[in-house]
Design an enzyme around this catalytic site. Structure first.
Site, mmCIF file in Angstrom:
data_model
loop_
_atom_site.group_PDB
_atom_site.id
_atom_site.type_symbol
_atom_site.label_atom_id
_atom_site.label_comp_id
_atom_site.label_asym_id
_atom_site.label_seq_id
_atom_site.Cartn_x
_atom_site.Cartn_y
_atom_site.Cartn_z
ATOM 1 N N PRO A 21 33.330 28.597 56.889
ATOM 2 C CA PRO A 21 32.529 29.582 56.350
ATOM 3 C C PRO A 21 32.452 30.947 56.799
ATOM 4 C CG PRO A 21 31.412 28.280 57.834
ATOM 5 C CD PRO A 21 32.829 27.754 57.657
ATOM 6 N N ASP A 44 41.627 34.784 49.917
ATOM 7 C CA ASP A 44 40.496 35.167 48.990
ATOM 8 C C ASP A 44 39.635 36.278 49.626
ATOM 9 O OD1 ASP A 44 41.062 33.600 46.876
ATOM 10 O OD2 ASP A 44 39.471 31.673 47.511
ATOM 11 N N LYS A 66 38.513 39.339 44.709
ATOM 12 C CA LYS A 66 38.072 40.738 44.385
ATOM 13 C C LYS A 66 37.788 41.711 45.331
ATOM 14 C CE LYS A 66 34.696 38.027 41.605
ATOM 15 N NZ LYS A 66 34.578 36.855 42.259
ATOM 16 N N GLY A 97 37.995 30.318 51.394
ATOM 17 C CA GLY A 97 36.706 30.116 52.130
ATOM 18 C C GLY A 97 36.121 28.813 52.198
ATOM 19 N N GLY A 98 35.526 28.463 53.076
ATOM 20 C CA GLY A 98 34.813 27.052 53.339
ATOM 21 C C GLY A 98 35.828 25.937 53.129
ATOM 22 N N ASP A 99 35.845 24.783 52.047
ATOM 23 C CA ASP A 99 36.666 23.957 51.958
ATOM 24 C C ASP A 99 37.319 24.139 50.381
ATOM 25 O OD1 ASP A 99 37.495 20.778 52.551
ATOM 26 O OD2 ASP A 99 37.162 21.094 50.249
ATOM 27 N N ILE A 102 35.758 22.573 47.589
ATOM 28 C CA ILE A 102 34.211 22.692 47.107
ATOM 29 C C ILE A 102 34.008 23.983 46.580
ATOM 30 C CG2 ILE A 102 32.013 22.658 48.178
ATOM 31 C CD1 ILE A 102 32.880 19.880 48.414
ATOM 32 N N THR A 127 32.537 23.562 54.702
ATOM 33 C CA THR A 127 31.962 24.194 53.386
ATOM 34 C C THR A 127 30.911 25.015 54.107
ATOM 35 O OG1 THR A 127 31.525 23.836 51.197
ATOM 36 C CG2 THR A 127 30.611 22.268 52.711
ATOM 37 N N ALA A 128 30.583 25.986 53.196
ATOM 38 C CA ALA A 128 29.507 26.844 53.484
ATOM 39 C C ALA A 128 28.221 26.115 53.944
ATOM 40 C CB ALA A 128 29.191 27.929 52.368
ATOM 41 N N MET A 179 26.778 30.295 45.063
ATOM 42 C CA MET A 179 27.032 31.039 43.935
ATOM 43 C C MET A 179 25.698 31.352 43.116
ATOM 44 S SD MET A 179 30.908 30.722 42.598
ATOM 45 C CE MET A 179 30.913 28.945 42.965
ATOM 46 N N GLY A 208 26.564 33.456 56.383
ATOM 47 C CA GLY A 208 26.404 32.320 57.394
ATOM 48 C C GLY A 208 27.517 32.203 58.337
HETATM 49 N N1 SAH Z 1 34.957 26.844 49.101
HETATM 50 C C1 SAH Z 1 33.718 27.473 49.414
HETATM 51 C C2 SAH Z 1 32.864 28.106 48.294
HETATM 52 C C3 SAH Z 1 33.383 29.045 47.388
HETATM 53 S S1 SAH Z 1 32.320 29.556 46.241
HETATM 54 C C4 SAH Z 1 33.079 26.506 50.362
HETATM 55 O O1 SAH Z 1 33.251 25.473 50.538
HETATM 56 O O2 SAH Z 1 32.293 27.135 51.314
HETATM 57 C C5 SAH Z 1 31.901 31.100 47.114
HETATM 58 C C6 SAH Z 1 30.143 30.716 47.602
HETATM 59 O O3 SAH Z 1 29.860 29.966 48.644
HETATM 60 C C7 SAH Z 1 29.312 32.020 47.704
HETATM 61 O O4 SAH Z 1 28.910 32.629 46.623
HETATM 62 C C8 SAH Z 1 28.196 31.429 48.478
HETATM 63 O O5 SAH Z 1 27.279 30.841 47.548
HETATM 64 C C9 SAH Z 1 28.984 30.357 49.448
HETATM 65 N N2 SAH Z 1 29.298 30.977 50.646
HETATM 66 C C10 SAH Z 1 30.791 31.048 51.146
HETATM 67 N N3 SAH Z 1 30.790 31.475 52.407
HETATM 68 C C11 SAH Z 1 29.208 31.653 52.661
HETATM 69 C C12 SAH Z 1 28.952 32.106 54.094
HETATM 70 N N4 SAH Z 1 29.415 32.541 54.931
HETATM 71 N N5 SAH Z 1 27.413 32.302 53.857
HETATM 72 C C13 SAH Z 1 26.645 32.033 52.867
HETATM 73 N N6 SAH Z 1 27.312 31.273 51.681
HETATM 74 C C14 SAH Z 1 28.536 31.286 51.712
#
Ligand code: SAH
Length: 263
Positions: A21, A44, A66, A97-99, A102, A127-128, A179, A208
């Protein structure tokens, strides 16, 4: 090199890697190892600088996300870039980002690469929802109180309309919405109409696990206005009784500021 040979025998492997995250310390060891030996990294916009800094210094770093006001690289183009890179680079890292699985379109990239015979390995990430919750002492499940967790997205109004509100309205279901900033008011109205209490606690977490993390809390009835005050940056919405256990909720109560969020 014979062109046919190149087409059928990629030299490399594409690693679909979860960057977590934001906080680089939340990277898995496996992700760190793969990054350290990467020849090329496609990332990304959401991937934190601190994570990119862990890549092999000799690796080529390509931003396919973007940029301020610019359209992102199309998914088709990203798919092609990844497949092509595997013919010239042993270790291709696709950093998300995250997983990657997801809401990360990792599934589409996996399908594309597999169909072309490109070896793919998946490295999961935090994941976030998990990262944000951990940061604030927010248990996403809790004995009796929250027996399920739904990760969902609502990045388009049409999606919000198609929501299975009835299925999401149960009191013991913690919702983590990705999102969802733009459609927050509509989602809240739909959930309330489907029977979820307007008093259900909500939190909006921006950036976060990063140094500039922000938490806003309120109740479901006021979710639209809470989300509207969230400002820029990736935002996760959490809805559920478990928020009462979190540090930001307790602090808001102590400062009796949370009721003002519930407009
Ligand atoms: N694959 C990512 C999600 C991608 S979609 C995952 O698993 O986390 C992108 C969305 O993830 C953002 O619009 C937001 O809703 C959330 N997100 C990702 N990083 C975040 C963070 N650090 N803090 C809060 N929301 C986050």
């Amino acid at each position: 090199v014979n062109e046919n040979f190149r087409k059928h025998s990629p030299a490399g492997t594409v690693y679909l890697v979860g960057a977590g995250p934001g906080d680089p310390d939340l990277l898995t060891l496996k992700a760190a190892k793969v990054l350290a030996k990467a020849d090329i990294v496609f990332h990304d916009e959401l991937v934190a600088q601190g994570v990119l800094a862990m890549a092999n210094p000799a690796a080529q770093i390509v931003n396919v996300g973007k940029r301020a006001g610019m359209p992102s690289t199309g998914q088709d183009q990203i798919n092609r870039l990844l497949a092509d890179a595997a013919f010239s680079h042993p270790v291709v890292v696709r950093l998300k980002g995250g997983d990657p699985f997801i809401f990360g379109r990792g599934g589409e990239e996996l399908d594309y690469l597999q169909a072309r015979g490109v070896p793919v390995e998946i490295v999961p990430g935090i994941t976030a929802a998990l990262g944000c919750a951990a940061q604030a002492g927010l248990p996403l499940t809790f004995r009796n109180e929250a027996t399920r967790l739904t990760l969902l997205t609502a990045h388009r109004a049409e999606d919000a309309l198609a929501f299975d509100y009835a299925g999401l309205a149960a009191k013991d279901n913690t919702l983590a919405i990705y999102m969802g900033k733009e459609t927050a008011a509509r989602v809240a109205a739909g959930l309330i109409a489907a029977g979820r209490s307007p008093e259900t606690p909500v939190a909006v977490i921006v950036n976060g696990t990063l140094p500039d993390e922000r938490w806003l809390t309120g109740t479901l009835a006021g979710l639209g206005s809470v989300a509207a005050r969230a400002g820029s940056g990736p935002a996760l919405i959490v809805i559920g009784e478990v928020i009462r256990h979190s540090t930001p909720w307790r602090e808001a109560l102590d400062g009796s500021s949370h009721s003002s969020n519930a407009a």
